[in-house]
Design an enzyme around this catalytic site. Structure first.
Site, PDB file in Angstrom:
ATOM      1  N   GLY A   1       0.830  -1.211   0.000  1.00  0.00           N
ATOM      2  CA  GLY A   1       0.000   0.000   0.000  1.00  0.00           C
ATOM      3  C   GLY A   1       0.857   1.251   0.000  1.00  0.00           C
ATOM      4  N   GLY A   2       2.131   1.106   0.418  1.00  0.00           N
ATOM      5  CA  GLY A   2       3.067   2.228   0.347  1.00  0.00           C
ATOM      6  C   GLY A   2       2.659   3.432   1.183  1.00  0.00           C
TER       7      GLY A   2
ATOM      8  N   LYS B   1      -6.961  11.139   5.437  1.00  0.00           N
ATOM      9  CA  LYS B   1      -8.395  11.363   5.195  1.00  0.00           C
ATOM     10  C   LYS B   1      -9.241  10.770   6.320  1.00  0.00           C
ATOM     11  CE  LYS B   1      -6.755  13.232   2.600  1.00  0.00           C
ATOM     12  NZ  LYS B   1      -5.424  13.378   1.989  1.00  0.00           N
TER      13      LYS B   1
ATOM     14  N   GLY C   1       5.784  25.011   5.726  1.00  0.00           N
ATOM     15  CA  GLY C   1       5.405  24.556   4.391  1.00  0.00           C
ATOM     16  C   GLY C   1       3.892  24.577   4.249  1.00  0.00           C
TER      17      GLY C   1
ATOM     18  N   ILE D   1       0.331  18.957   2.050  1.00  0.00           N
ATOM     19  CA  ILE D   1       0.402  18.270   3.347  1.00  0.00           C
ATOM     20  C   ILE D   1       0.178  19.289   4.466  1.00  0.00           C
ATOM     21  CG2 ILE D   1       1.910  17.002   4.945  1.00  0.00           C
ATOM     22  CD1 ILE D   1       3.140  15.568   2.601  1.00  0.00           C
TER      23      ILE D   1
ATOM     24  N   SER E   1       6.743  20.129   6.392  1.00  0.00           N
ATOM     25  CA  SER E   1       6.147  19.513   5.195  1.00  0.00           C
ATOM     26  C   SER E   1       6.526  20.387   4.004  1.00  0.00           C
ATOM     27  CB  SER E   1       4.632  19.418   5.350  1.00  0.00           C
ATOM     28  OG  SER E   1       4.097  20.668   5.736  1.00  0.00           O
TER      29      SER E   1
ATOM     30  N   ALA F   1      -0.980   9.591  -5.872  1.00  0.00           N
ATOM     31  CA  ALA F   1      -1.222   8.149  -5.973  1.00  0.00           C
ATOM     32  C   ALA F   1      -1.923   7.776  -7.288  1.00  0.00           C
ATOM     33  CB  ALA F   1      -2.055   7.694  -4.789  1.00  0.00           C
TER      34      ALA F   1
ATOM     35  N   HIS G   1     -30.134  16.214 -10.773  1.00  0.00           N
ATOM     36  CA  HIS G   1     -30.548  17.339  -9.946  1.00  0.00           C
ATOM     37  C   HIS G   1     -31.226  16.812  -8.698  1.00  0.00           C
ATOM     38  CE1 HIS G   1     -32.016  21.306  -8.902  1.00  0.00           C
ATOM     39  NE2 HIS G   1     -33.197  20.748  -8.660  1.00  0.00           N
TER      40      HIS G   1
END
Ligand code: NAD
Length: 483
Positions: free
Chosen positions: A58-59, A70, A199, A203, A279, A328, A469
């Site tokens: 999954g890295g 998330k 940063g 991230i 980051s 990703a 809609h």
């Protein structure tokens, strides 16, 4: 695990024997979105595939990136919505959260998804080897890879080693327990009392969202004149205004000169917090590839062509290690293209880099695809053909934009928000070239805009697409109707 699921080195009678080395069609180093996607496709096509992963399948994305972030952000949003429920006529008194439980759930979600990938690769009979792999030697016919005590041979190599957090050369940053990278921030079972984020990129702004929504005082320090400098700046300005009002201190054009314990010394004053999250980008991960000394590199990673081939025959690369776009969904698409090329699939696949959507999971979300006005302003007239030859300054594009409140559903569900949807089209052909949005849940319908950019839809063609809609995505149609 051996290909048959048994113990490596044993024959069918359970005796240890020197087994003949199996030659794989494809060896993949790295089991992130690029690696596992490639493994699955090549195995499905009936090829013998071996994949090496030193941490967890999954890295970065699944273990210490997109998914855990998330998951935490979702808990933060639940808390935020509960504490702001009043504006929807809902009373929720005494709302609180248990951060340890939030982190526990994040770990559970990650475990579940990693197990899913393991299962998929098993189903495709792909050999998975857990351990740090390194290339031993390479010829045009084969690549030899070592992992632990074993060596493996393959006809082709796909490098999917990803990237790691970049540590800038700021005095006082190394071995400072107050300094975190994003992995440490995700792993902490305790919420920091206060946080400085160095940063203001993707991230940085996602973590700023997490901490701010959970009540942590946040300061963001960004070196450039703006946060999220690569995005449409009108969209970013809306986020900036909301976040400043919410109490996030955001300093731009500010350089960090030193970190002393919990104190950050900048060109704009000194700031203190319990933790400092750094980051400032990621760098390609090249460990284990030292034997490929002829591999062509550039500052950001491995040089690849449009089919993800490197300069070495039978060596391909995909994902963050190519230093192209570190996302990703780009990695998995690059893997599809690489495997397609290896399998000589016709028609040859390519990646439409002009139609890669990107999302920043702030609150409200930002989602975009295609060119920005800044990109277009950098294009000179000569780059467009043919010239219309007028005396007016050449502007090759047209822009229309509307607040998201043009969608009834948005108004119903986003009290007090305005949002923005901006569409950029080619002035002559009327082809849709870029879409930039802020407002929840634009991440869920930016794919419609990607589709339009990818297929080169004109506004006339897009107008014929029927949107359900009431949905927030209808705002896209509303803006396009303006052209
Ligand atoms: P980034 O490149 O998005 O942002 C880094 C920011 O740090 C930039 O704005 C830069 O100007 C600033 N910076 C650099 N050096 C600095 C310094 N010394 N002081 C202050 N500011 C400095 O990098 P990131 O946020 O670390 O993310 C890494 C990669 O991961 C990116 O490619 C990103 O797209 C990807 N990512 C994507 C998502 C998503 O798709 N939602 C989420 C997280 C990460």
């Amino acid at each position: 695990m051996c290909r048959d699921g048994g113990e490596c080195g044993k024959d069918v009678f359970g005796e240890f024997r020197k087994l003949e080395i199996m030659k794989y069609f494809l060896a993949i180093i790295g089991g992130g979105p690029a690696g596992y996607t490639a493994a699955e496709i090549a195995s499905k096509a009936g090829k013998d595939v071996i994949i090496f992963e030193q941490n967890a399948l999954g890295g970065t994305c699944l273990n210490v990136g997109c998914i855990p972030t998330k998951t935490l952000l979702y808990s933060a949003k639940q808390y935020y919505n509960a504490t702001h429920a009043d504006k929807y006529g809902v009373k929720a008194d005494g709302v609180s959260f248990d951060y340890a439980k939030i982190v526990q759930r994040k770990t559970k979600v990650v475990r579940k998804l990693v197990a899913g990938i393991k299962q998929k690769l098993n189903n495709e009979h792909c050999t998975v080897v857990m351990g740090a792999a390194s290339v031993v030697s390479r010829t045009d016919e084969q690549v030899v890879i070592a992992c632990g005590e074993e060596q493996y041979e393959a006809e082709n190599l796909l490098i999917c080693t990803g990237s790691t957090n970049f540590v800038p050369p700021i005095p006082g940053i190394k071995d400072n327990p107050a300094v975190w990278d994003s992995t440490m921030a995700l792993d902490s079972k305790e919420l920091p009392q206060s946080m400085i984020i160095v940063g203001g990129g993707v991230i940085g702004m996602e973590f700023a969202t997490l901490y701010q929504e959970l009540g942590v005082p946040v300061t963001v320090i960004e070196a450039m004149p703006t946060i999220l400098p690569n995005l449409d700046q009108e969209v970013v300005a809306i986020l900036l205004e909301k976040y400043r009002k919410a109490g996030i201190q955001i300093l731009t054009e500010t350089k960090v000169t030193e970190i002393q314990g919990n104190k950050v010394v900048t060109t704009n004053g000194e700031f203190e917090a319990e933790h400092i999250l750094v980051s400032v980008g990621r760098r390609a991960n090249m460990q284990g590839l030292e034997a490929l000394n002829d591999l062509e590199m550039f500052r950001g990673g491995i040089v690849v062509d449009e089919f993800m081939r490197t300069n070495l025959k039978n060596v391909y690369a995909a994902g963050d290690v190519t230093g192209k776009i570190m996302l990703a969904h780009v990695a998995s698409r690059q893997a599809e293209v690489a495997v397609g090329r290896m399998l000589k699939q016709i028609p040859l696949q390519r990646i439409a880099y002009n139609a890669i959507p990107s999302v920043v999971y702030t609150n409200p979300e930002i989602a975009c695809v295609g060119l920005t006005e800044k990109d277009l302003n950098e294009i000179k007239e000569g780059d467009f053909a043919p010239s219309m030859s007028t005396d007016e300054p050449f502007v090759p594009y047209e822009v229309h934009k509307l607040p998201m409140t043009y969608s009834g559903r948005f108004v119903a569900e986003n009290e007090g928000e305005t949002g923005l949807c901006k569409v950029i089209v080619d002035k002559r052909s009327k082809a849709i070239m870029g879409v930039h949005m802020i407002g929840n849940p634009c991440s869920e319908f930016v794919a419609a805009a990607s589709f339009a950019v990818r297929m080169g839809y004109t506004v006339g063609e897009f107008k014929q697409v029927v949107f359900p809609h009431p949905t927030v995505g209808e705002v896209l149609r509303e803006v396009i109707a303006e052209f």
